[in-house]
Design an enzyme around this catalytic site. Structure first.
Site, short mmCIF file in Angstrom:
data_model
loop_
_atom_site.label_atom_id
_atom_site.label_comp_id
_atom_site.label_asym_id
_atom_site.label_seq_id
_atom_site.Cartn_x
_atom_site.Cartn_y
_atom_site.Cartn_z
N GLU A 82 0.97 -1.15 0.03
CA GLU A 82 -0.12 0.09 -0.07
C GLU A 82 0.75 1.21 0.09
O GLU A 82 0.37 2.35 -0.56
CB GLU A 82 -0.79 0.03 1.26
CG GLU A 82 -1.92 -0.99 1.27
CD GLU A 82 -3.15 -0.97 0.04
OE1 GLU A 82 -3.65 0.21 -0.09
OE2 GLU A 82 -3.24 -1.77 -0.64
N SER A 473 -49.78 -30.11 38.77
CA SER A 473 -49.19 -30.38 40.12
C SER A 473 -47.93 -29.82 40.61
O SER A 473 -47.66 -29.77 41.89
CB SER A 473 -49.11 -31.85 40.25
OG SER A 473 -50.57 -32.32 40.21
#
Length: 780
Positions: A82, A473
């Site tokens: 770059e 229950s």
């Protein structure tokens, strides 16, 4: 002479115009000081109790990497590709621009850009404007010169390598290393670094996942540039170019380790902190989940649901195929299995090629392989009949379930196949029934495992926290505990006889019944809970009062709306599994209530603690009541509906739960170390098969999990608090055991409430045994 004057004036004019535009374009520039406080969006990470990442949230997938941990060849690769003169120029590289123009012209395409790394940082962090104009270029160059004066090369590289977009949603080299190679940045090889350094110019075009050939060509270019810049030798170039790269489209599978748990945490924190903080703030979230227990919970749930599904019968093949479609199916399967060969335990789609009733065998085609499916491995495949009085007999012949052309699911077995076959298999089908399991530590209320459904990828609805189902229950222990605190004792004898009460639909008359439509007469309170007697529980609720019981349930952690009538005794009001598990934890933790804990600590991106959870419990019922209830629920396992749990072979307490028409099955239970709740049912609330009660459908899942979770841990009994005494009582009279007593039990009592009388001889009568609510009639 005149020409010189004109030329000079023209030159001055051009310079003036240039200076004017330079002044205009470079005015009102962004303040470069913001780069000193570089705080880009970063990934929020969620950790398990042992520090493993279980989830990541982001808008930009970025994890900041310190330049010191980046290998030198990674930095050199980006610089070579770059901005080769990065360490020499002062922000703008005229030589680099000329060189790039020449190289691109020679190549006939754009291979190299003219922007420096500093300019790319400026463009990304300060200008944030993709437009390509002279004005932006002037502003970019001006800012780059300023940045170079204010920041070191090291600082500029840090900004660049963490800010740059490298494709596949990855920002910065750390995220890219994980995305493409499943590595941290410090472990990158030269070959991998060169591959990443080739991406900034066009991440989509050079994606190594989607366009590997282009990415490989770009990697070669980066390596060549590194040789030209004398960063690497020609030998290193050749070695890196030939190196194999493990590149694949890696999905973030961290979420799959505990998906329902992680999603619950995400929803809670999104509401508390907001989207911006959660997805961009880089939080570090530490949770309570134990991944070993999480895996055990999932395996237990899936095992139990598969067993239930098979008990309900075989629903038929996935589909049927004939003719040319048969060859196409087998060829497609062959290609798939060649890439991923089947292993023991795998569940695969197969095609029925032959059904032999005489031998009791089915031949299943798995691509080019043939698998034997013996009758014993499909004996469960009777036709489903959920309302049958009993389960149908096992399958007698394969043709009663399968035909040639059926596409079915089979599981590969670890057996040696007979001649003519490559594999041995068992018939499978994907369960439709759903379930949930949640486990927490009683003392801290830390949620250690939570599975909210069969498959998170199919349904994200969390049945452990979001579903409100009737507990049946499983709600009874709350009623019994409230009765104990109203002065009743486990030795009270209650009349199990028909009653007429309010609490039916729309306020109609209601006649509660026991599970088997039988009434048992005088029954010990202890026995009534152990055997889950409905009528007695309704009578208890009527005696102590509905409002009192609702308040009592609230103190234990039940927050859902509770119907204020007598049907509450039988669990008619929907609650979540989390609520019910939390309430049972009160009994396990000596009467102390506390909020469930999912998150223990949250740190911001700078390591500052935003919140830290500590267990803050409150004594909501007495230690004595909590222990007596625990003792009663131990009886549920030793003498009652929870009998399957006896194989755990360690002290445990719990309660089954089953609702009308078998729509919901529960088992809630605990040991001194762990409280666990299980729910099973269908999302559309249809009935399960006959006999799929809490005992049959839910308690095995609880048992599978607890056996694995407690393996290797010391056997502990529940600590007996002061103020508790034990007495051996007669199970019929509730009085102290005497010479004439038959069955007796050792029962815990709050001191002072234990019986004083000894069971008399059979001829003697016990006076004052029953109170008015035992007489068998209850008004509306």
């Amino acid at each position: 002479m005149g020409f010189s004057i004109v030329f000079g004036m023209a030159l001055l004019g051009l310079l003036g115009v240039g200076a004017y535009f330079w002044y205009i374009w470079s005015s009102n520039l962004p303040y470069i000081g913001v780069l000193k406080d570089y705080r880009p969006p970063v990934v929020t990470r969620v950790y398990s109790a042992d520090g493993e990442v279980i989830g990541r949230f982001w808008e930009e997938k970025r994890v900041l990497a310190d330049l010191d941990v980046c290998p030198p060849h990674l930095i050199q690769a980006f610089v070579a590709a770059e901005d080769a003169r990065f360490f020499e120029h002062e922000g703008v590289d005229i030589k680099g621009i000329v060189r790039a123009m020449i190289r691109n012209f020679t190549a006939g395409r754009i291979e190299q850009g003219g922007s420096t790394i500093t300019q790319q940082v400026t463009k990304s962090l300060l200008l944030k404007n993709p437009e390509r104009t002279y004005r932006r270029k002037v502003r970019e160059a001006t800012l780059s010169l300023q940045v170079e004066r204010e920041f070191t090369k090291h600082e500029i590289l840090y900004l660049y390598l963490n800010q740059i977009y490298l494709g596949q949603g990855a920002y910065g080299v750390q995220a890219a290393a994980d995305t493409y190679f499943g590595k941290t940045v410090e472990d990158l090889t030269l070959a991998e670094s060169a591959m990443l350094a080739g991406l900034p110019q066009a991440p989509a075009r050079y994606s190594p996942v989607k366009h590997f050939d282009r990415a490989k060509a770009r990697q070669r270019y980066v390596l060549e540039r590194m040789v030209e810049e004398k960063f690497i030798t020609r030998e290193a170039f050749e070695e890196a170019l030939d190196a194999e790269l493990d590149i694949q489209e890696r999905e973030d599978n961290t979420f799959q380790k505990a998906p329902y748990f992680t999603e619950h945490v995400r929803r809670e924190l999104l509401e508390r902190y907001g989207r911006d903080m959660l997805y961009r703030g880089g939080l570090e979230i530490h949770t309570t989940v134990d991944l070993k227990l999480q895996r055990e919970a999932k395996e237990a749930l899936l095992r139990g649901l598969a067993e239930l599904d098979k008990r309900e019968g075989y629903r038929g093949p996935l589909r049927r195929i004939e003719g040319a479609e048969t060859d196409r199916f087998l060829e497609e399967e062959a290609m798939r299995l060649t890439a991923d060969p089947p292993e023991s335990g795998d569940v695969l789609e197969g095609l029925v090629l032959d059904v032999d009733d005489r031998k009791g065998e089915v031949t299943v085609g798995l691509g080019r392989e043939k698998a034997l499916l013996p009758l014993r491995e499909m004996a469960w495949a009777r036709k489903p009949n959920p309302r049958a009085a009993h389960y149908a007999a096992e399958l007698k012949k394969p043709s009663a379930a399968l035909r040639v052309g059926d596409v079915i699911l089979v599981r590969i077995l670890p057996e040696s196949p007979p001649e003519g076959y490559s594999l041995v298999s068992a018939l499978e089908q994907a369960p439709e029934v759903q379930g949930a399991i949640l486990a927490m530590e009683p003392e801290t209320r830390a949620v250690l495992a939570m599975v909210g459904g069969r498959d998170f990828n199919e349904s994200q609805f969390n049945r452990a926290t979001q579903a409100k189902r009737q507990p049946g229950s499983a709600f009874k222990p709350i009623v019994y505990a409230a009765a104990l605190d109203k002065g009743m004792t486990p030795a009270d004898v209650l009349m199990d006889s028909p009653i007429v009460a309010g609490g039916g639909k729309d306020g109609s008359v209601w006649k509660p019944k026991n599970y088997k439509d039988t009434f048992y007469g005088p029954t010990l309170m202890r026995t009534a809970l152990a055997q889950s007697r409905n009528v007695i529980t309704v009578k208890l609720l009527r005696r102590i009062g509905v409002p009192y019981t609702i308040d009592y349930a609230r103190s234990l952690g039940i927050t859902s709306d509770l119907t204020p009538n007598l049907s509450l005794a039988l669990g008619s009001s929907g609650v979540s599994l989390l609520e019910l598990t939390q309430s049972y934890a009160v009994f396990a933790n000596e009467g102390k209530a506390a909020a469930p804990v999912f998150v223990t600590r949250i740190l911001d991106r700078d390591g500052r603690v935003l919140e830290e959870k500590h267990s803050e419990d409150e004594q909501v019922i007495s230690r004595e009541t909590a222990y007596v209830m625990t003792d009663l629920m131990k009886a549920v396992i030793q003498e009652g509906t929870g009998w399957r749990i006896k194989t755990l072979k360690r002290p445990a307490a719990g309660k089954t739960g089953t609702t009308n028409d078998l729509r919901d099955a529960w088992f809630m239970g605990f040991t001194p170390q762990l409280v666990t709740g299980v729910w099973v049912g269908y999302d559309d609330q249809r009935s399960m098969a006959r006999a799929e009660t809490g005992s049959r459908a839910a308690s095995p899942i609880w048992l599978y999990f607890m056996e694995a979770a407690l393996e290797g841990k010391p056997v502990r009994d529940f600590e007996v608090p002061e103020g508790i005494v034990f007495a051996r009582i007669d199970v019929k009279t509730g009085l102290l055991a005497g010479p004439s007593s038959g069955k007796t039990v050792l029962q815990a009592f709050v001191q002072g409430t234990e019986p004083r009388e000894v069971t008399p001889e059979p001829s003697a009568a016990r006076s004052g045994q029953f109170t008015e609510f035992d007489l068998g009639f209850e008004g509306n």
